[in-house]
Every structure is written in C-alpha cells, then in structure tokens.
Design an enzyme around this catalytic site. Structure first.
Site, PDB file in Angstrom:
ATOM      1  N   LYS A  34     -32.139 -55.779  -0.393  1.00  0.00           N
ATOM      2  CA  LYS A  34     -31.889 -57.215  -0.240  1.00  0.00           C
ATOM      3  C   LYS A  34     -30.961 -57.542   0.931  1.00  0.00           C
ATOM      4  O   LYS A  34     -30.946 -58.672   1.421  1.00  0.00           O
ATOM      5  CB  LYS A  34     -31.307 -57.791  -1.523  1.00  0.00           C
ATOM      6  N   HIS A 449      -8.228 -16.839  11.754  1.00  0.00           N
ATOM      7  CA  HIS A 449      -6.825 -17.204  11.994  1.00  0.00           C
ATOM      8  C   HIS A 449      -6.666 -17.664  13.446  1.00  0.00           C
ATOM      9  O   HIS A 449      -7.232 -17.079  14.358  1.00  0.00           O
ATOM     10  CB  HIS A 449      -5.942 -15.976  11.750  1.00  0.00           C
TER      11      HIS A 449
END
Length: 470
Positions: A34, A449
């Site tokens: 809508k 890391h």
C-alpha cells in the site's frame, strides 16, 4: 481477475524477499504493497535509525579527537544535514529494491489488499486490492501475509511534534532539547544512545525492573552503567500514567508510579517506545477462520510459516517475528515450502539479536537465566574488551563477551556481547549454534590478530579457565 501462483501481501523486508525467492523458483508472483516496498525497516526503522546512530558515533569520535592525536578546534552538529543524508540513503535503497523486483519479474501492485469471502480453507484465495485507479481482483493457490506491525502508543495522544513514536521521530528535521523515552527495549535504548550523543537531555522510564529485559542480565546492567555515565537518566520500575500527560510552557509533563512514590517528569518531547503490534485488521481474515490470531495479536503459524489454512502463510511481524532478518528468513522458508521444497523450519533460538547503542549489544541463544530455568547445568566463559588489543586501538574498551554452555555436554547454549561493533561478528556464535559446536571448537578456530573478534576466542577459552590474556 488476475491469476498468480502466489500473492504476497505486504512489501516490507519479509514480503519483498519472499516475492523475489518465489520468482527465482519460477513462480508467477504478485506483491501487494500500500505504501513503499521496503516497509518499516527501510523507511521508518532499521536503516534510518542506523544512519542517525552512525552520525552520533562519528560526532563522538571527532569530539574525542585529542585522544587519537587529532586537533579539532570546534565541532558542531548540523542535524538538518544528518536528516538529509538519511533521506538520500533510504531513497537509494528504495530504488534498489524496486529494481530487484523488476529484474526478477515480480508483479508489484500498489494498494490495500483484503481477502474476499466465498472460499474455504485450502482453496485458492481471492484478494481485492484497492488501488489508486480502482479495485483489482487477484487470485492464487497460495497467499503469504507479510503486513508487518505498527508502534504501540499506550493510548497517548501521538501528535508527531511533541509526543512521538519512532515513526514520527525519524521524520523530524530538528532535535528536541530534552526527551522522555517510555520503554527500555532495543528501540528505546537505541534512541536514548543517539539522542545522548547528539546533545539531547534524556530520561528513560521503564516499567520492568531493568532495561533490555530480554537480554542477558549482566549485559543489560553494563549498558545501563555506561548510559548513566553519559548522563542518561534511567528510571526502572516506573509505571507511566497515560491520563496524566499534559503540556505547559513548551514542556510535556507526565506522572509515573515508581515504587510507593508518584513522580512527575517533564521534557520538550516524549518518545513512546513500548513495542509494536501486528497489523491484522482489515485483511478479511474473518473469511478464512482457519487462520487464527493469538492472544498477542500475531497470526499463529508453524515452523514453515503455514497457518491453520493450508493456502495461507504468514511471516515477519504479523506472525510475531519482530526483526527484519527474521522476516526475510521466514519469507524464504515459506516460499520454498509452498513451492514443494523441503527447507529447514524456522529456529527461534538461532535468531541473532542486535541493539545498535554505543557500545553495541548483540546476542544469540539462551541467556544464563534462561538456560538455568530450562534445567541446564550452566558453565560460563567471560572476557572483557579491555584485554583485546584492537579494542584499545579502536578507543572503545568497555564491555565483554559472555558464552553460556551446558556443563555436561559442553555445547554452546548462548552468546552475549556488549562492546565495539559486536553486531558485526555475532554471526560467528550463530554458526556455532547451528553446527552444535562446543567452545573448544570456537577457540580452535583461529581468530586473526589484531581484531575485535578475538574476544570470542578468549571467552571460549575462559569457559574452561584457559583464557590467555585474562
């Protein structure tokens, strides 16, 4: 009457994803919407709020420039530009969704749809769509309801100026000087965080004893501590009295029962953030009574999204989903199921939950409290971000990762994080749950890391008391 293989009613995240998946499977699909495809998430929810939160994060970082060796003489906020950036991003994504639907051959019908009478459970559905140019009748053997939800208001007089839901708050082009946020769930906490970073005086009123009531208790306590450090006033156990709301001299005044005391609070604006309610009214569900609506207002479905009527499925908020990624996942499952495939049923315990506050909160699976209540003997591993090198580099060391495991089987039951960018790597824990992994296996997965994701590896080691950097 236009005939299709399947009709999807509602073009939000779940609806348009389901429609595209149906088209990929070779089905003739109609998508009825809508307003604008993309729904609440794209236009009035996930994306717009994250644009604001990103601006708030950048503003905070620039204000802390000296900490990073940057000389920033003066910083000011241009909220109109923040709003304009939000509009541009939403517009670009909206165009992208429209393009995807067209590319996949989905028939987009703009209008409001409701079921027509005259058919019974299992029979093809007939949908009347009120379009701008008149009514259209669509029919298909299957219908997927994806009509979403709307904000609850507690009966407060939402006016879009001083009393708002998140919908109206996102439409504003200027910030209030002060705000009362009613409700301390995910949406309320995100707005509290961004308002505070943008210089708004924030008061949060929560009916329950703590904020983020569905999250792990330790995580909620950590976020509350960090928000209070940023001058956010948080009042829990506060029962707001809707009938007390009044305005005077540019302020909204309301009363809340806090313990034995009736306290008054005032601010320039009130943001009502007490949850959302499924949109089921006006759909004509009375014509297909096998589709049942539960006590909470959501359509009842099985793990494949199928209602009591074999011809009708429901996904997302209208089925109690509550999150955009839940809606899209359920949409794919429903479409594949009705197409005759054999998808895995929806698994609620594997849904990641993300709260985009500063710092972020992310979780999946059972909290420690839930695991104990379910009868598990619980073993927990916890590791703080202050022990992670990238967190120091990032300039954000608050928070921790917490893994909840079954002490007997060693299996992961839940993961709960609060800290920098945790929403970006909670999926690792989600994969671990899916694969029924133990924390030992998580720890054996090599975490690069220096990265923030190392916190999960350390928390996994911590379950057995083996954390290296503790």
């Amino acid at each position: 009457m236009n005939r299709f293989d399947v009709i999807v009613l509602g073009g939000g995240t779940g609806g348009y994803v389901a429609a595209i998946r149906g088209a990929q499977l070779g089905l003739k699909v109609a998508l009825v919407e809508k307003d604008k495809v993309g729904g609440t998430c794209l236009h009035r929810g996930c994306i717009p709020t994250k644009v604001y939160l990103r601006s708030a994060e950048v503003l905070d970082t620039v204000r802390r420039g000296k900490e990073f060796g940057l000389v920033v003489p003066e910083v000011s906020l241009d909220f109109a530009q923040v709003h304009a950036r939000k509009e541009k991003i939403v517009s670009n994504l909206f165009k992208g969704v429209q393009s995807l639907l067209k590319k996949n051959g989905v028939a987009l019908v703009t209008g409001t749809g409701s079921l027509e009478p005259g058919t019974t459970a299992g029979e093809p559905v007939v949908l009347r769509v009120k379009t701008p140019t008149g009514d259209e009748l669509l029919t298909a053997p299957r219908l997927i309801l994806a009509t979403g939800s709307r904000p609850k208001t507690m009966g407060l007089p939402v006016d879009g100026r001083s009393i708002l839901t998140s919908d109206e708050a996102l439409a504003q082009t200027a910030l209030p000087k002060s705000v009362i946020i009613i409700g301390a769930g995910a949406i309320g906490m995100e707005w509290a965080s961004l308002y505070a970073d943008l210089g708004v005086e924030v008061t949060v009123l929560e009916f329950l004893p703590r904020i983020l009531p569905t999250e792990d208790e330790e995580v909620a306590a950590e976020l509350q501590k960090l928000l209070r450090r940023r001058k956010v006033q948080i009042v829990t156990g506060a029962a707001v009295q809707p009938e007390s709301v009044r305005s005077a001299q540019g302020q909204i005044i309301l009363a809340a029962q806090v313990g034995d005391e009736l306290r008054e609070f005032s601010a320039e604006a009130v943001l009502v953030s007490v949850g959302r309610t499924p949109v089921t009214d006006g759909l004509g569900l009375e014509h297909r009574p096998a589709v049942r609506v539960g006590p909470g207002g959501a359509v009842e479905v099985d793990g494949f999204g199928q209602t009591g009527d074999p011809a009708i499925y429901a996904i997302g908020d209208v089925a109690g989903g509550g999150l955009a990624h839940v809606a899209s996942h359920q949409g794919i499952i429903a479409m594949e199921h009705l197409a005759g495939l054999q998808p895995e049923p929806f698994a609620p315990h594997r849904v990641p939950r993300c709260v985009f506050t500063y710092p972020e909160v992310a979780s999946i699976g059972l909290t420690e409290e839930q695991a104990k209540a379910a009868g598990h003997e619980v073993k927990v591993g916890k590791f703080p971000f202050r022990g992670i090198g990238k967190a120091l580099v990032h300039g954000s060391i608050d928070g921790f990762a917490k893994l909840v495991t079954d002490a007997n089987t060693g299996l992961l039951l839940g993961a709960h994080l609060i800290g920098p960018d945790v929403t970006n790597y909670i999926s690792e824990a989600g994969l671990a749950l899916l694969a029924e992994m133990t924390p030992v296996k998580i720890a054996e997965s090599i975490h690069p890391h220096p990265t923030l994701s190392e916190v999960l590896g350390e928390a996994a080691l911590a379950v057995e008391g083996r954390a290296i950097h503790a």
